[in-house]
Design a protein around this motif. Structure first.
Motif, mmCIF file in Angstrom:
data_model
loop_
_atom_site.group_PDB
_atom_site.id
_atom_site.type_symbol
_atom_site.label_atom_id
_atom_site.label_comp_id
_atom_site.label_asym_id
_atom_site.label_seq_id
_atom_site.Cartn_x
_atom_site.Cartn_y
_atom_site.Cartn_z
ATOM 1 N N LEU A 32 0.732 -1.111 -0.291
ATOM 2 C CA LEU A 32 -0.190 -0.318 0.012
ATOM 3 C C LEU A 32 0.219 1.299 0.776
ATOM 4 N N ARG A 33 0.600 2.279 -1.002
ATOM 5 C CA ARG A 33 0.915 4.032 0.054
ATOM 6 C C ARG A 33 0.493 3.830 1.053
ATOM 7 N N LYS A 34 2.050 4.608 0.962
ATOM 8 C CA LYS A 34 1.889 5.341 3.252
ATOM 9 C C LYS A 34 2.333 6.815 2.409
ATOM 10 N N LYS A 45 1.634 8.118 10.458
ATOM 11 C CA LYS A 45 2.573 6.973 9.336
ATOM 12 C C LYS A 45 0.586 6.577 8.894
ATOM 13 N N VAL A 46 -0.028 6.728 7.879
ATOM 14 C CA VAL A 46 -1.151 5.749 7.501
ATOM 15 C C VAL A 46 -0.556 5.183 6.550
ATOM 16 N N ASP A 47 -1.443 3.716 6.274
ATOM 17 C CA ASP A 47 -1.880 3.192 4.899
ATOM 18 C C ASP A 47 -2.671 4.113 3.593
ATOM 19 N N VAL A 48 -2.276 4.259 2.571
ATOM 20 C CA VAL A 48 -3.016 4.663 1.957
ATOM 21 C C VAL A 48 -4.241 3.422 1.580
ATOM 22 N N ALA A 49 -5.729 3.305 1.245
ATOM 23 C CA ALA A 49 -6.165 3.460 0.484
ATOM 24 C C ALA A 49 -7.487 3.728 0.068
ATOM 25 N N GLU A 50 -7.770 3.740 -1.437
ATOM 26 C CA GLU A 50 -8.196 4.445 -2.461
ATOM 27 C C GLU A 50 -8.145 4.025 -3.569
ATOM 28 N N SER A 51 -7.829 2.566 -3.739
ATOM 29 C CA SER A 51 -8.771 1.754 -5.287
ATOM 30 C C SER A 51 -10.627 1.414 -4.717
ATOM 31 N N PHE A 52 -11.177 0.855 -4.694
ATOM 32 C CA PHE A 52 -12.130 -0.703 -4.371
ATOM 33 C C PHE A 52 -11.132 -1.471 -3.557
ATOM 34 N N SER A 53 -10.802 -2.034 -4.100
ATOM 35 C CA SER A 53 -10.383 -3.782 -3.154
ATOM 36 C C SER A 53 -9.425 -3.326 -1.711
ATOM 37 N N THR A 54 -8.989 -1.818 -2.525
ATOM 38 C CA THR A 54 -7.917 -1.514 -0.618
ATOM 39 C C THR A 54 -8.773 -0.909 0.183
ATOM 40 N N ARG A 55 -9.961 -0.410 -0.275
ATOM 41 C CA ARG A 55 -11.069 0.309 0.489
ATOM 42 C C ARG A 55 -12.092 -0.902 0.973
#
Length: 151
Positions: A32-34, A45-55
């Motif tokens: 994941l993008r951080k 520090k956060v992981d970024v959920a920006e696609s359907f599957s990562t969200r």
């Protein structure tokens, strides 16, 4: 009666398909993008959920989340995005954000055992959500109106 059965069956298959699709293509945490955010005066520090599957996957399946870590969910437009705790191993605080302001906080959202999946929704349209360890919002003294800065 037959109509009710067919409708129930259709709903079951839609939910089952949706659940399967949300697990397909799961992205490992390492991939994941951080980024860093500043929230409540603290850098996280956060992981970024920006696609359907990562969200859809979110933090499910993880065994732990560090003290100054979280997940930032980015949505393409403001809306009422509901969250659930499927596959979670620890409770969370959900921070609902519109633009650059906190608009709501759901504290100590519990893990959902079994097939029961209650959902948690923001008080109004949001375009971001931050998930933190349960108790973090209180420890950080977060409140509605606080600003978020995404680095």
């Amino acid at each position: 009666m037959a109509r009710t059965f067919l409708f129930s069956l259709l709903i079951f298959f839609i939910v089952a398909l949706w659940a399967m699709l949300s697990w397909i293509g799961r992205v490992p945490a390492e991939a994941l993008r951080k980024t860093e955010i500043i929230l409540g005066g603290r850098t996280l520090k956060v992981d970024v959920a920006e696609s359907f599957s990562t969200r859809a996957s979110g933090l499910s399946g993880r065994s732990v989340l560090g003290e100054n870590e979280g997940m930032l969910f980015l949505f393409p437009f403001p809306g009422i995005y509901s969250f659930w705790m499927r596959g979670m191993n620890f409770p969370l605080d959900l921070i609902w954000i519109s633009g650059d302001k906190v608009v709501g906080i759901a504290e100590n959202v519990p893990v959902s055992p079994g097939l029961s999946l209650p959902t948690y929704s923001p008080p109004g349209p949001v375009d971001k959500v931050v998930e933190l360890n349960a108790g973090a919002a209180r420890a950080m003294r977060l409140s509605v109106g606080d600003a978020i800065i995404i680095k």
